[in-house]
Every structure is written in C-alpha cells, then in structure tokens.
Write a protein that holds these residues in place. Structure first.
Motif, PDB file in Angstrom:
ATOM      1  N   THR A  10     -17.589  23.960 -22.575  1.00 42.68           N
ATOM      2  CA  THR A  10     -17.500  24.292 -20.968  1.00 42.68           C
ATOM      3  C   THR A  10     -16.299  24.046 -20.547  1.00 42.68           C
ATOM      4  O   THR A  10     -15.981  24.558 -19.369  1.00 42.68           O
ATOM      5  CB  THR A  10     -18.596  23.866 -20.296  1.00 42.68           C
ATOM      6  OG1 THR A  10     -18.579  22.234 -20.199  1.00 42.68           O
ATOM      7  CG2 THR A  10     -20.081  24.034 -20.811  1.00 42.68           C
ATOM      8  N   ARG A  11     -15.455  22.910 -20.953  1.00 44.47           N
ATOM      9  CA  ARG A  11     -14.212  22.572 -20.162  1.00 44.47           C
ATOM     10  C   ARG A  11     -13.365  21.982 -21.231  1.00 44.47           C
ATOM     11  O   ARG A  11     -13.586  21.296 -22.123  1.00 44.47           O
ATOM     12  CB  ARG A  11     -14.522  21.666 -19.109  1.00 44.47           C
ATOM     13  CG  ARG A  11     -13.474  21.197 -18.432  1.00 44.47           C
ATOM     14  CD  ARG A  11     -13.669  20.369 -17.125  1.00 44.47           C
ATOM     15  NE  ARG A  11     -14.293  19.181 -17.553  1.00 44.47           N
ATOM     16  CZ  ARG A  11     -13.506  17.714 -17.466  1.00 44.47           C
ATOM     17  NH1 ARG A  11     -12.241  17.913 -17.216  1.00 44.47           N
ATOM     18  NH2 ARG A  11     -14.284  16.889 -17.718  1.00 44.47           N
ATOM     19  N   TYR A  12     -12.046  22.626 -21.259  1.00 44.08           N
ATOM     20  CA  TYR A  12     -10.972  22.075 -22.133  1.00 44.08           C
ATOM     21  C   TYR A  12     -10.255  20.949 -21.381  1.00 44.08           C
ATOM     22  O   TYR A  12      -9.908  21.032 -20.294  1.00 44.08           O
ATOM     23  CB  TYR A  12      -9.827  23.005 -22.333  1.00 44.08           C
ATOM     24  CG  TYR A  12      -8.970  22.645 -23.307  1.00 44.08           C
ATOM     25  CD1 TYR A  12      -8.887  22.944 -24.696  1.00 44.08           C
ATOM     26  CD2 TYR A  12      -7.597  22.084 -22.979  1.00 44.08           C
ATOM     27  CE1 TYR A  12      -7.669  22.594 -25.581  1.00 44.08           C
ATOM     28  CE2 TYR A  12      -6.710  21.785 -23.974  1.00 44.08           C
ATOM     29  CZ  TYR A  12      -6.923  22.062 -25.238  1.00 44.08           C
ATOM     30  OH  TYR A  12      -5.877  21.472 -26.060  1.00 44.08           O
ATOM     31  N   ASP A  29     -21.772  21.687 -22.833  1.00 48.04           N
ATOM     32  CA  ASP A  29     -22.952  22.064 -21.744  1.00 48.04           C
ATOM     33  C   ASP A  29     -24.000  20.803 -22.065  1.00 48.04           C
ATOM     34  O   ASP A  29     -24.854  20.927 -21.078  1.00 48.04           O
ATOM     35  CB  ASP A  29     -23.641  23.392 -22.009  1.00 48.04           C
ATOM     36  CG  ASP A  29     -24.045  23.488 -23.330  1.00 48.04           C
ATOM     37  OD1 ASP A  29     -23.876  22.734 -24.380  1.00 48.04           O
ATOM     38  OD2 ASP A  29     -24.552  24.833 -23.773  1.00 48.04           O
ATOM     39  N   ASP A  30     -23.875  19.939 -22.721  1.00 46.80           N
ATOM     40  CA  ASP A  30     -24.886  18.792 -22.711  1.00 46.80           C
ATOM     41  C   ASP A  30     -24.260  17.612 -22.004  1.00 46.80           C
ATOM     42  O   ASP A  30     -24.962  16.578 -21.815  1.00 46.80           O
ATOM     43  CB  ASP A  30     -25.148  18.444 -24.203  1.00 46.80           C
ATOM     44  CG  ASP A  30     -23.888  17.959 -25.149  1.00 46.80           C
ATOM     45  OD1 ASP A  30     -22.844  18.015 -24.552  1.00 46.80           O
ATOM     46  OD2 ASP A  30     -24.307  17.371 -26.126  1.00 46.80           O
ATOM     47  N   GLY A  31     -23.174  17.851 -21.424  1.00 44.94           N
ATOM     48  CA  GLY A  31     -22.563  16.601 -20.569  1.00 44.94           C
ATOM     49  C   GLY A  31     -21.863  15.580 -21.084  1.00 44.94           C
ATOM     50  O   GLY A  31     -21.191  14.848 -20.399  1.00 44.94           O
ATOM     51  N   VAL A  35     -14.372  15.301 -29.306  1.00 49.53           N
ATOM     52  CA  VAL A  35     -13.224  15.826 -30.053  1.00 49.53           C
ATOM     53  C   VAL A  35     -13.274  17.133 -30.726  1.00 49.53           C
ATOM     54  O   VAL A  35     -14.073  17.138 -31.561  1.00 49.53           O
ATOM     55  CB  VAL A  35     -12.586  14.635 -31.003  1.00 49.53           C
ATOM     56  CG1 VAL A  35     -11.264  15.032 -31.674  1.00 49.53           C
ATOM     57  CG2 VAL A  35     -12.394  13.203 -30.303  1.00 49.53           C
ATOM     58  N   LEU A  36     -12.846  18.043 -30.289  1.00 47.27           N
ATOM     59  CA  LEU A  36     -13.161  19.475 -30.816  1.00 47.27           C
ATOM     60  C   LEU A  36     -12.045  19.813 -31.905  1.00 47.27           C
ATOM     61  O   LEU A  36     -10.932  19.716 -31.815  1.00 47.27           O
ATOM     62  CB  LEU A  36     -12.631  20.376 -29.597  1.00 47.27           C
ATOM     63  CG  LEU A  36     -13.124  21.944 -29.790  1.00 47.27           C
ATOM     64  CD1 LEU A  36     -14.707  22.411 -30.318  1.00 47.27           C
ATOM     65  CD2 LEU A  36     -13.049  22.760 -28.586  1.00 47.27           C
ATOM     66  N   ALA A  71     -19.623  23.452 -32.326  1.00 50.08           N
ATOM     67  CA  ALA A  71     -19.379  23.889 -30.759  1.00 50.08           C
ATOM     68  C   ALA A  71     -18.798  25.271 -30.849  1.00 50.08           C
ATOM     69  O   ALA A  71     -17.901  25.767 -31.525  1.00 50.08           O
ATOM     70  CB  ALA A  71     -18.132  23.116 -30.640  1.00 50.08           C
ATOM     71  N   HIS A  72     -19.495  25.928 -29.918  1.00 45.38           N
ATOM     72  CA  HIS A  72     -19.124  27.650 -29.841  1.00 45.38           C
ATOM     73  C   HIS A  72     -18.249  27.625 -28.293  1.00 45.38           C
ATOM     74  O   HIS A  72     -18.516  27.192 -27.476  1.00 45.38           O
ATOM     75  CB  HIS A  72     -20.862  28.116 -29.357  1.00 45.38           C
ATOM     76  CG  HIS A  72     -20.454  29.655 -29.231  1.00 45.38           C
ATOM     77  ND1 HIS A  72     -20.117  30.333 -28.044  1.00 45.38           N
ATOM     78  CD2 HIS A  72     -20.499  30.608 -30.016  1.00 45.38           C
ATOM     79  CE1 HIS A  72     -20.194  31.530 -28.355  1.00 45.38           C
ATOM     80  NE2 HIS A  72     -20.414  31.773 -29.752  1.00 45.38           N
ATOM     81  N   LEU A  73     -17.181  28.381 -28.670  1.00 51.89           N
ATOM     82  CA  LEU A  73     -16.282  28.870 -27.856  1.00 51.89           C
ATOM     83  C   LEU A  73     -16.507  30.077 -27.395  1.00 51.89           C
ATOM     84  O   LEU A  73     -16.229  31.297 -28.295  1.00 51.89           O
ATOM     85  CB  LEU A  73     -14.924  28.493 -28.427  1.00 51.89           C
ATOM     86  CG  LEU A  73     -13.946  27.914 -27.553  1.00 51.89           C
ATOM     87  CD1 LEU A  73     -13.893  26.735 -26.776  1.00 51.89           C
ATOM     88  CD2 LEU A  73     -12.397  27.827 -28.445  1.00 51.89           C
ATOM     89  N   ASP A  74     -16.682  30.566 -26.225  1.00 52.87           N
ATOM     90  CA  ASP A  74     -16.763  31.752 -25.552  1.00 52.87           C
ATOM     91  C   ASP A  74     -15.199  32.299 -25.580  1.00 52.87           C
ATOM     92  O   ASP A  74     -14.452  31.914 -25.445  1.00 52.87           O
ATOM     93  CB  ASP A  74     -17.517  31.723 -24.233  1.00 52.87           C
ATOM     94  CG  ASP A  74     -17.772  33.075 -23.652  1.00 52.87           C
ATOM     95  OD1 ASP A  74     -16.913  33.583 -22.868  1.00 52.87           O
ATOM     96  OD2 ASP A  74     -18.778  33.489 -24.027  1.00 52.87           O
TER      97      ASP A  74
END
Length: 260
Positions: A10-12, A29-31, A35-36, A71-74
C-alpha cells in the motif's frame, strides 16, 4: 509447512540502498512494514526463488528468519513515485513479489561484538554450503541481532547454479570453495556432528513442500518442458547435494584448517 500469506503493498516507504537489488521498506494492507524484494530487479525472479528456498530451509532448520510473504504490487502503485529509477523498478515488478517482515531496530551482526556458539556457527556454515550462499561474509554478514537474538536474512545470492542450468546434476555434487570467506567459519568446529541432524530434518518430503511454494509462472526456463519439471530440478539439486554433503563438509574443514 503452511502456505505463504499474500499481502498487498500500500505504501513505498524508503529504498534500502545498501542492497544491490534495490530492496525497499514498504507498508502492506495488514498494517505491517516489510522489506520488499522486487521481481523487476537485477536477477529477476531467480533471486526471489533463491530467497524462498533459502529462507524456508533456514526456518526448517530452526534458525530465526523474518516471516516471508508474497507481496502483490498493483500496476498503479508507482505512478506517483518521483524517482525515475524507482518508478521503473516498480513498473517492472507489477504482480507478485516477496517481502520479509521488517525487524525494526535490528542491528547488523558483527563477529567482533557478538558471540556465536560452535553448534550454531557449524549449522549455519553447513546450510550455506548446501545453498552455495556466497553472501555471508565479514563484509556483508546478512545476519541481524534483534531482541538479543540472531536472525538470518537475504538468501537471494544463493543457488547461483540456476543462472545457468547446464550440468546442474554435476553442480549439485561440487564442493563450495567460497566457504573460505564465511564469517562464521572460524567457530564452525562441529560440522561433522551437525551433518546427520541437518540431513534428518531436510528429508525429501520437506524439500518438496519448500519447492512447491515457488509460483509456477516464475518457472519458465526453456531447458525444461514444464514448470513442474523445473520445480523438480530444484528439488533434485537440493536432495542430491544433501546426500553428498561429505563433499562440501570436506571443503569447509579444509578451509578452516587453512584459515586457522
């Protein structure tokens, strides 16, 4: 072994410039912060496959490893990113990536400051020989101290044989000469003792569970007729290497003698 959770990024938050593959701290989105690791980075999905296999083998061997998630990236995620390099990375990483739970406040392991017992050092060296992990050196230990405990991170440089699948069966039985640079080698005095224990844990069923975590669309080598055939090649490599562990143990023992 349970399936990996999937979160949506949700946020970089910020890039981690010390990583060659430009990993980043991101919020999901789980808050939680993670590390992506991006599929669009230098080594592509192969580095992510190595991360999955390496981290889950480490976890199976009872080492502390941050939780691994998909981790899904839109596709719209990077449009507001002002840095062009990062924007391109995000664009090429749309879809499924991997991420590790961010250990806030963790510090890099320093062998001068922290002690590791012989059994733990030996087990980590054994595992890194198995995985052909080139990235656990004094220059880059890829270990953290968090809550006064040792945690293992970053296995993306392991299993380097899969960057060229030629003769992978032969490569599975080769010694790992780069173990001479391993940061914990001086304390790894129980390699032969931990060998039997490690091999009992890493049985064929467990290895199959671990390779089953690899997404099928990440398995696309032209050398193989299907994703499943390539998946089984990973399993075959690991099982052959485990069965032939005396080869890499001998190399590690020789490297210790030379070092000392």
């Amino acid at each position: 072994m349970s399936e990996l959770r999937t979160v949506n990024v949700t946020r970089y938050v910020t890039p981690l410039r010390e990583g060659g593959s430009l990993p980043a701290i991101a919020e999901a989105d789980d808050g939680f912060l993670y590390v992506l690791k991006f599929r669009g980075a230098g080594q592509g999905v192969k580095a992510l496959i190595a991360e999955i296999i390496g981290s889950e083998i480490a976890r199976a061997l009872s080492f502390r490893v941050p939780e691994l998630v998909f981790a899904h990236l839109d596709e719209a995620f990077g449009r507001t990113e002002p840095d062009e390099e990062i924007q391109d990375l995000l664009k090429f990483s749309e879809g499924l990536n991997i991420a590790f739970h961010y250990l806030s406040g963790a510090i890099t392991f320093d062998p001068v400051v922290f002690e590791v017992d012989a059994r733990t050092a030996s087990a980590i060296v054994w595992m890194d020989c198995l995985l052909m992990n080139v990235d656990r050196t004094a220059r880059n230990t890829n270990m953290l101290m968090w809550n006064k405990q040792l945690w293992l991170i970053d296995h993306g440089a392991a299993l380097y044989f899969h960057h060229s699948w030629n003769n992978w069966q032969e490569q599975a039985k080769r010694p790992f000469s780069l173990i001479k640079d391993h940061v914990l080698l001086p304390w790894a005095t129980e390699l032969e003792q931990v060998d039997k224990e490690m091999k009992e844990v890493l049985n064929a069923g467990l290895i199959q569970q671990i390779v089953s975590l690899i997404p099928s669309d990440w398995l696309s080598e032209e050398l193989f007729s299907s994703a499943e055939e390539q998946r089984q090649a990973y399993a075959g490599f690991l099982l052959s290497r485990i069965k032939s562990s005396e080869i890499f143990i001998k190399e590690a023992l020789h490297a210790r003698e030379t070092l000392i």
